[in-house]
Design a protein around this motif. Structure first.
Motif, PDB file in Angstrom:
ATOM      1  N   PRO A 150      -4.747   0.901   6.353  1.00  0.00           N
ATOM      2  CA  PRO A 150      -4.599   1.212   5.041  1.00  0.00           C
ATOM      3  C   PRO A 150      -5.038   2.720   4.587  1.00  0.00           C
ATOM      4  CG  PRO A 150      -5.867  -0.747   5.241  1.00  0.00           C
ATOM      5  CD  PRO A 150      -5.461  -0.088   6.700  1.00  0.00           C
ATOM      6  N   GLY A 151      -4.467   3.223   3.691  1.00  0.00           N
ATOM      7  CA  GLY A 151      -4.528   4.981   3.507  1.00  0.00           C
ATOM      8  C   GLY A 151      -3.653   5.475   4.059  1.00  0.00           C
ATOM      9  N   ALA A 152      -2.631   5.056   4.787  1.00  0.00           N
ATOM     10  CA  ALA A 152      -1.414   5.705   5.394  1.00  0.00           C
ATOM     11  C   ALA A 152      -0.663   6.069   4.256  1.00  0.00           C
ATOM     12  CB  ALA A 152      -0.916   4.855   6.438  1.00  0.00           C
ATOM     13  N   PRO A 153       0.130   7.242   4.087  1.00  0.00           N
ATOM     14  CA  PRO A 153       0.839   7.690   3.246  1.00  0.00           C
ATOM     15  C   PRO A 153       2.034   6.854   3.046  1.00  0.00           C
ATOM     16  CG  PRO A 153       0.153   9.672   4.503  1.00  0.00           C
ATOM     17  CD  PRO A 153      -0.217   8.353   5.245  1.00  0.00           C
ATOM     18  N   ILE A 154       2.515   6.532   2.077  1.00  0.00           N
ATOM     19  CA  ILE A 154       4.077   5.795   1.827  1.00  0.00           C
ATOM     20  C   ILE A 154       4.918   6.833   0.880  1.00  0.00           C
ATOM     21  CG2 ILE A 154       3.013   3.666   2.241  1.00  0.00           C
ATOM     22  CD1 ILE A 154       4.415   4.153  -1.336  1.00  0.00           C
ATOM     23  N   LEU A 155       6.135   6.502   1.005  1.00  0.00           N
ATOM     24  CA  LEU A 155       7.202   7.106   0.150  1.00  0.00           C
ATOM     25  C   LEU A 155       8.342   5.877  -0.322  1.00  0.00           C
ATOM     26  CD1 LEU A 155       8.033  10.510   1.961  1.00  0.00           C
ATOM     27  CD2 LEU A 155       6.994  10.019  -0.157  1.00  0.00           C
ATOM     28  N   GLY A 175       2.449   7.390  -2.330  1.00  0.00           N
ATOM     29  CA  GLY A 175       1.356   6.752  -2.606  1.00  0.00           C
ATOM     30  C   GLY A 175       0.653   6.309  -1.156  1.00  0.00           C
ATOM     31  N   ILE A 176      -0.071   5.227  -1.029  1.00  0.00           N
ATOM     32  CA  ILE A 176      -0.897   4.796   0.064  1.00  0.00           C
ATOM     33  C   ILE A 176      -0.554   3.414   0.420  1.00  0.00           C
ATOM     34  CG2 ILE A 176      -2.433   6.876   0.162  1.00  0.00           C
ATOM     35  CD1 ILE A 176      -4.568   4.578  -0.936  1.00  0.00           C
ATOM     36  N   VAL A 177      -0.825   3.019   1.878  1.00  0.00           N
ATOM     37  CA  VAL A 177      -0.783   1.743   2.037  1.00  0.00           C
ATOM     38  C   VAL A 177      -2.208   1.125   1.314  1.00  0.00           C
ATOM     39  CG1 VAL A 177      -0.734  -0.031   3.835  1.00  0.00           C
ATOM     40  CG2 VAL A 177       0.582   1.875   4.159  1.00  0.00           C
ATOM     41  N   SER A 178      -2.159  -0.219   0.701  1.00  0.00           N
ATOM     42  CA  SER A 178      -3.296  -0.539   0.333  1.00  0.00           C
ATOM     43  C   SER A 178      -4.011  -1.758   0.774  1.00  0.00           C
ATOM     44  CB  SER A 178      -3.248  -0.833  -1.293  1.00  0.00           C
ATOM     45  OG  SER A 178      -2.862   0.193  -2.147  1.00  0.00           O
ATOM     46  N   SER A 179      -3.086  -2.562   1.601  1.00  0.00           N
ATOM     47  CA  SER A 179      -3.701  -3.828   2.254  1.00  0.00           C
ATOM     48  C   SER A 179      -3.252  -3.408   3.812  1.00  0.00           C
ATOM     49  CB  SER A 179      -3.081  -5.088   1.658  1.00  0.00           C
ATOM     50  OG  SER A 179      -1.422  -4.910   1.996  1.00  0.00           O
ATOM     51  N   ASP A 180      -4.139  -4.319   4.534  1.00  0.00           N
ATOM     52  CA  ASP A 180      -4.165  -4.032   5.935  1.00  0.00           C
ATOM     53  C   ASP A 180      -2.691  -4.633   6.197  1.00  0.00           C
ATOM     54  OD1 ASP A 180      -4.170  -4.318   8.756  1.00  0.00           O
ATOM     55  OD2 ASP A 180      -6.318  -4.720   8.798  1.00  0.00           O
ATOM     56  N   PRO A 181      -1.854  -3.776   6.849  1.00  0.00           N
ATOM     57  CA  PRO A 181      -0.569  -4.302   7.207  1.00  0.00           C
ATOM     58  C   PRO A 181      -0.347  -5.561   8.204  1.00  0.00           C
ATOM     59  CG  PRO A 181      -0.617  -1.889   7.179  1.00  0.00           C
ATOM     60  CD  PRO A 181      -2.036  -2.390   6.965  1.00  0.00           C
ATOM     61  N   GLU A 182      -1.362  -5.752   8.855  1.00  0.00           N
ATOM     62  CA  GLU A 182      -1.397  -6.715   9.936  1.00  0.00           C
ATOM     63  C   GLU A 182      -1.570  -7.994   9.219  1.00  0.00           C
ATOM     64  OE1 GLU A 182      -3.136  -6.899  14.094  1.00  0.00           O
ATOM     65  OE2 GLU A 182      -4.590  -5.391  13.082  1.00  0.00           O
ATOM     66  N   SER A 183      -2.128  -8.225   8.004  1.00  0.00           N
ATOM     67  CA  SER A 183      -2.544  -9.034   7.170  1.00  0.00           C
ATOM     68  C   SER A 183      -1.131  -9.308   6.359  1.00  0.00           C
ATOM     69  CB  SER A 183      -3.724  -9.158   6.057  1.00  0.00           C
ATOM     70  OG  SER A 183      -3.823 -10.153   5.388  1.00  0.00           O
ATOM     71  N   ASP A 184      -0.769 -10.737   5.855  1.00  0.00           N
ATOM     72  CA  ASP A 184       0.126 -11.065   5.061  1.00  0.00           C
ATOM     73  C   ASP A 184      -0.297 -10.993   3.595  1.00  0.00           C
ATOM     74  OD1 ASP A 184       2.025 -10.882   7.107  1.00  0.00           O
ATOM     75  OD2 ASP A 184       1.907 -13.152   7.490  1.00  0.00           O
ATOM     76  N   PHE A 198       0.855  -1.850  -1.542  1.00  0.00           N
ATOM     77  CA  PHE A 198       0.694  -0.331  -1.744  1.00  0.00           C
ATOM     78  C   PHE A 198       0.306   0.123  -3.052  1.00  0.00           C
ATOM     79  CE2 PHE A 198       5.185  -1.480  -1.953  1.00  0.00           C
ATOM     80  CZ  PHE A 198       5.559  -0.736  -3.042  1.00  0.00           C
ATOM     81  N   GLN A 199      -0.252   1.331  -3.098  1.00  0.00           N
ATOM     82  CA  GLN A 199      -0.573   1.965  -4.436  1.00  0.00           C
ATOM     83  C   GLN A 199       0.355   3.079  -4.600  1.00  0.00           C
ATOM     84  OE1 GLN A 199      -4.228   4.019  -4.433  1.00  0.00           O
ATOM     85  NE2 GLN A 199      -4.357   4.201  -6.561  1.00  0.00           N
ATOM     86  N   ALA A 200       1.676   2.712  -5.503  1.00  0.00           N
ATOM     87  CA  ALA A 200       2.614   3.523  -5.989  1.00  0.00           C
ATOM     88  C   ALA A 200       3.193   2.469  -6.929  1.00  0.00           C
ATOM     89  CB  ALA A 200       3.619   3.911  -4.779  1.00  0.00           C
ATOM     90  N   GLN A 201       3.228   2.788  -8.175  1.00  0.00           N
ATOM     91  CA  GLN A 201       3.904   1.704  -9.246  1.00  0.00           C
ATOM     92  C   GLN A 201       5.274   1.582  -9.029  1.00  0.00           C
ATOM     93  OE1 GLN A 201       1.798   1.553 -12.977  1.00  0.00           O
ATOM     94  NE2 GLN A 201       3.676   1.417 -14.048  1.00  0.00           N
TER      95      GLN A 201
END
Length: 256
Positions: A150-155, A175-184, A198-201
């Motif tokens: 979580p917190g990794a940049p996304i586009l 934005g950033i990854v918001s949940s743990d990607p290992e989790s569903d 993720f945090q990007a509307q």
């Protein structure tokens, strides 16, 4: 990211889908899609709800699918509209809660229409497009998700309703990854499925957009955008995608 963001934005393509109601009345849906290449095979990825109107809203039960058109920029240079001239088959994710559709464009006959640039000679030859496609190796694997925090940049490039009308170009959100990607991830109102928050509307028209995450300086395809979360009738600022594993499984089913 190994793929420049200037080029990455053009991985987003606009998908327009014509549907017909039981009385024959037309309804056109506009969303986003992207291309994935696996060996000699070529696929278009989008959301199921762009192809199956009743998936999200039961009032559309009985609507049938008509024509599909894919539009976008060819290597940031020319704008094309692409229409299959023969039937295109598609698959949905096996989990009905996963809003993913993969269309098989391999060896399909296409009609290409290119928009001329201002000042371009009317007699200039208009060849087929060289649309940007993602190699299947860019799809995030389970091992990638273990490394991604979580917190990794996304586009997220898309043809949302706010795309650039002056030249028909897509727009980019970050934005950033918001949940743990290992989790569903799922909220209280969602059914279990392979999601990442993720945090990007997201916005109308961005359904089906590719979501890229930065992992060790490389761009990986985290998944396909499917919508935003609403709290109290207002946008929460969070959106979610279905993991690239959903796409890969559809591609594997085509390959059998």
């Amino acid at each position: 990211m190994s793929v420049p963001a200037k080029r990455l934005v053009y991985s987003a393509l606009r998908i327009s889908v014509l549907h017909f109601g039981p009385d024959g009345s037309p309804k056109e849906i506009h969303g986003t899609c992207f291309l994935v290449k696996s060996g000699a095979a070529l696929y278009a990825v989008t959301n199921r709800h762009n192809l199956d109107l009743s998936f999200k809203d039961r009032k559309y039960v009985g609507f049938t699918l008509g024509d599909v058109k894919i539009s976008g920029y060819s290597e940031t240079d020319h704008y094309y509209e692409t229409i299959p001239t023969e039937p295109v088959q598609f698959l949905f994710a096996t989990n009905p809660a996963e809003d993913v559709a993969v269309l098989d464009l391999t060896d399909r006959k296409m009609q290409f229409m290119r928009r001329r640039k201002q000042g371009e000679t009317a007699g200039a030859a208009l060849g087929p497009p060289s649309l940007m496609n993602l190699d299947v190796g860019m799809l995030a694997t389970g091992d990638d998700l273990k490394k991604l925090a979580p917190g990794a940049p996304i586009l997220m490039p898309s043809y949302s309703l706010l795309y650039d009308k002056s030249s028909e170009r897509p727009v980019m959100r970050g934005g950033i990854v918001s949940s743990d990607p290992e989790s569903d991830y799922h909220s209280e109102s969602q059914e279990p499925a392979r999601r990442v928050l993720f945090q990007a509307q997201s916005a109308e028209g961005a359904s089906g957009a590719p979501v890229f995450a930065q992992l060790a300086g490389e761009a990986v395809l985290l998944g396909v955008n499917a919508g935003q979360l609403i709290i109290g009738g207002m946008p929460s600022g969070f959106s979610y995608c279905f993991k690239a594993q959903c796409i890969r499984e559809c591609i594997d089913r085509w390959a059998r």
